[in-house]
Motif scaffolding. Structure first.
Motif, PDB file in Angstrom:
ATOM      1  N   HIS A 108      -2.471  10.001   1.790  1.00 21.99           N
ATOM      2  CA  HIS A 108      -1.278   9.837   2.579  1.00 21.99           C
ATOM      3  C   HIS A 108      -0.679  11.386   2.735  1.00 21.99           C
ATOM      4  O   HIS A 108       0.069  11.442   4.067  1.00 21.99           O
ATOM      5  CB  HIS A 108      -0.210   8.956   2.019  1.00 21.99           C
ATOM      6  N   ILE A 162       7.790   5.437   3.432  1.00 21.48           N
ATOM      7  CA  ILE A 162       7.539   4.924   4.555  1.00 21.48           C
ATOM      8  C   ILE A 162       8.853   4.935   5.413  1.00 21.48           C
ATOM      9  O   ILE A 162       8.750   5.237   6.705  1.00 21.48           O
ATOM     10  CB  ILE A 162       6.984   3.607   4.137  1.00 21.48           C
ATOM     11  N   GLU A 177       0.484   9.876  15.879  1.00 18.28           N
ATOM     12  CA  GLU A 177      -0.677   9.184  15.247  1.00 18.28           C
ATOM     13  C   GLU A 177      -0.742   9.490  13.514  1.00 18.28           C
ATOM     14  O   GLU A 177      -1.018   8.699  13.165  1.00 18.28           O
ATOM     15  CB  GLU A 177      -1.979   9.750  15.978  1.00 18.28           C
ATOM     16  N   MET A 183       1.900   6.342   6.875  1.00 11.92           N
ATOM     17  CA  MET A 183       2.642   5.256   6.563  1.00 11.92           C
ATOM     18  C   MET A 183       1.613   4.087   6.118  1.00 11.92           C
ATOM     19  O   MET A 183       1.824   3.311   5.506  1.00 11.92           O
ATOM     20  CB  MET A 183       3.601   4.691   7.892  1.00 11.92           C
ATOM     21  N   THR A 184       0.270   4.182   6.974  1.00 11.96           N
ATOM     22  CA  THR A 184      -0.434   2.928   6.227  1.00 11.96           C
ATOM     23  C   THR A 184      -1.228   3.639   5.074  1.00 11.96           C
ATOM     24  O   THR A 184      -1.491   2.443   4.281  1.00 11.96           O
ATOM     25  CB  THR A 184      -1.581   3.149   7.495  1.00 11.96           C
ATOM     26  N   ALA A 185      -1.288   4.612   4.826  1.00  9.11           N
ATOM     27  CA  ALA A 185      -1.802   5.101   3.565  1.00  9.11           C
ATOM     28  C   ALA A 185      -1.095   5.234   2.409  1.00  9.11           C
ATOM     29  O   ALA A 185      -1.637   5.433   1.217  1.00  9.11           O
ATOM     30  CB  ALA A 185      -2.544   6.455   3.698  1.00  9.11           C
ATOM     31  N   GLN A 187       2.413   3.128  -0.246  1.00 11.59           N
ATOM     32  CA  GLN A 187       2.966   1.599  -0.263  1.00 11.59           C
ATOM     33  C   GLN A 187       4.439   2.071  -0.645  1.00 11.59           C
ATOM     34  O   GLN A 187       5.423   1.544  -0.986  1.00 11.59           O
ATOM     35  CB  GLN A 187       2.146   0.884  -1.194  1.00 11.59           C
ATOM     36  N   ASP A 199       1.762   7.441  11.729  1.00 11.28           N
ATOM     37  CA  ASP A 199       1.244   6.160  11.568  1.00 11.28           C
ATOM     38  C   ASP A 199       0.254   6.033  10.504  1.00 11.28           C
ATOM     39  O   ASP A 199       0.429   5.370   9.651  1.00 11.28           O
ATOM     40  CB  ASP A 199       0.602   5.487  13.090  1.00 11.28           C
ATOM     41  N   ALA A 200      -0.827   6.983  10.628  1.00 11.03           N
ATOM     42  CA  ALA A 200      -1.715   7.097   9.504  1.00 11.03           C
ATOM     43  C   ALA A 200      -1.251   7.184   8.326  1.00 11.03           C
ATOM     44  O   ALA A 200      -1.507   6.578   7.076  1.00 11.03           O
ATOM     45  CB  ALA A 200      -2.906   8.058   9.971  1.00 11.03           C
ATOM     46  N   HIS A 254      -1.830  13.010   5.567  1.00 12.17           N
ATOM     47  CA  HIS A 254      -1.548  12.785   7.096  1.00 12.17           C
ATOM     48  C   HIS A 254      -0.208  13.111   7.296  1.00 12.17           C
ATOM     49  O   HIS A 254       0.204  13.601   8.387  1.00 12.17           O
ATOM     50  CB  HIS A 254      -1.705  11.175   7.209  1.00 12.17           C
TER      51      HIS A 254
END
Length: 404
Positions: A357, A393, A378, A384-386, A388, A381-382, A360
């Motif tokens: 994370h 976030i 982009e 935040m996805t990676a 928890q 977004d990557a 990114h």
């Protein structure tokens, strides 16, 4: 049971986990028995505490309850005579065996699990599980490997201990240097998990950072002439000094935006003194370099006053000791401050960290500074996805929302 009540019980259990496991392993000499008894004690606490309230001494309650559950298991299984006799002890009031050079139960277990019979990564993973109370997903995140891989690694380590009959004895003084590297790695990773938790619970876990520092202090007293021990302790207290300023209104606050008046200046003074101890010994190592980098940051009265050329020079030295992609990523961040975001981005893009994370998030910030808005979105977004971590976030989402 309300979610709030369950969360309170789980928080206490998490805080007490390392102490509980260490005492159970010392008493019963078996990892599986210790873990099963601890889990059963948690279930009992979840059933009773919401109605009766958290007891005045929750650690003592958990230890007694888990000890009784372990004794029940030993009775049921009717193990060999020595353990069978232990099953009939109502209280563990026998004199302790000599502890050797390591007096603290948790530090003793940490050294014991860092036995040469186990592979290096297995030692670290197992002790993170037992002493840090980290979950398999959290440990997998720390090692950047799949959860199944980490679960298998921990299982194999337990089986190897049982098959090789690795003794849960106190390590002798001569054993300590050989196991020191693994111990330092464990303390470092336990601290990191507390400082920026990988799970979806509390974003910062002060019980883990505090425990890592406590054990590092004991280790420093035990081995005062080992500069890497001194360096690790220095790095931990200098990093911990910034903890209260790192989260505000549920959002992560990066170093450059932190209110430095909120830093713990007693910790900073202690850390700087420890760095000077390392310089006097003059045997550079990884943790000493990390401590020195933190000393530069905490010495600057403001972010604008940071001596980035010195930070980059220290990362150059660290790279010669530890050429990992994580170190290279952190060095690239410093280079971006010194030579500009385009230079930093070129370095970041070379690194094989697409599943991490922070890679990114770093790319997102550099792309934002370069005005490459679509790519920056982009990357946010990557990132935040990676992760928890709720505070991270929230921060990344705010930064992405500021892009137009």
């Amino acid at each position: 049971m309300t979610q709030t009540g369950q969360a309170a019980v789980e928080r206490v259990f998490r805080e007490e986990y390392g102490r509980l496991i260490a005492s159970l392993v010392r008493r019963f000499g078996d990892i599986d028995i210790a873990e099963e008894a601890a889990s059963e004690a948690l279930v009992t606490a979840l059933e009773k505490w919401p109605e009766s309230g958290v007891p005045p001494n929750p650690g003592g309650w958990l230890t007694t309850t888990a000890g009784n559950r372990a004794i029940d298991r030993l009775r049921r299984e009717k193990l060999r005579d020595k353990k069978h006799q232990a099953a009939f002890m109502d209280h563990d009031d026998t004199p302790h065996t000599p502890t050797g050079p390591v007096e603290d139960d948790r530090l003793r277990l940490l050294f014991t699990c860092c036995h040469p019979a186990l592979a290096s990564e297995a030692r670290v993973a197992l002790t993170l599980r037992l002493l840090g109370g980290l979950t398999v997903p959290e440990i997998a995140q720390a090692f950047l490997v799949p959860e199944t891989t980490m679960g298998q690694r921990i299982t194999r380590a337990k089986k190897k201990i049982a098959a090789a009959k690795v003794p849960y004895r106190v390590p002798e003084a001569a054993d300590l240097p050989e196991r020191l590297g693994g111990v330092l790695t464990v303390l470092f990773l336990v601290f990191n998990e507390g400082y920026l938790a990988s799970g979806d619970g509390d974003p910062v876990r002060a019980e883990l950072t505090g425990e890592a520092i406590r054990l590092a202090r004991i280790l420093h007293q035990l081995l005062p002439d080992e500069p890497e021990v001194t360096g690790l302790l220095a790095m931990l207290v200098l990093t911990e000094a910034r903890r209260e300023a790192r989260v505000r209104n549920g959002q992560l606050v990066p170093l450059g935006e932190q209110d430095r008046a909120g830093w713990d200046h007693a910790f900073i003074a202690e850390g700087h003194d420890l760095v000077r101890e390392c310089l006097a010994i003059n045997r550079p190592g990884r943790y000493q370099m990390l401590a020195a980098i933190n000393a530069v940051h905490t010495d600057a009265p403001s972010a604008a006053d940071t001596d980035w050329s010195q930070v980059v020079a220290l990362y150059d030295q660290l790279t010669r000791l530890d050429a990992s992609p994580i170190v290279a990523l952190n060095r690239a961040v410093a280079v971006a401050e010194l030579d500009g975001p385009s230079v930093g981005l070129a370095l970041v893009d070379r690194l094989p960290l697409e599943g991490y994370h922070a890679w990114h998030a770093t790319r997102a910030d550099l792309l934002r500074r370069l005005g490459r808005t679509v790519e920056a979105k982009e990357a946010y977004d990557a990132a935040m996805t990676a992760t928890q971590n709720s505070a991270e976030i929230a921060y990344l989402g705010r930064k992405r929302g500021e892009l137009v």
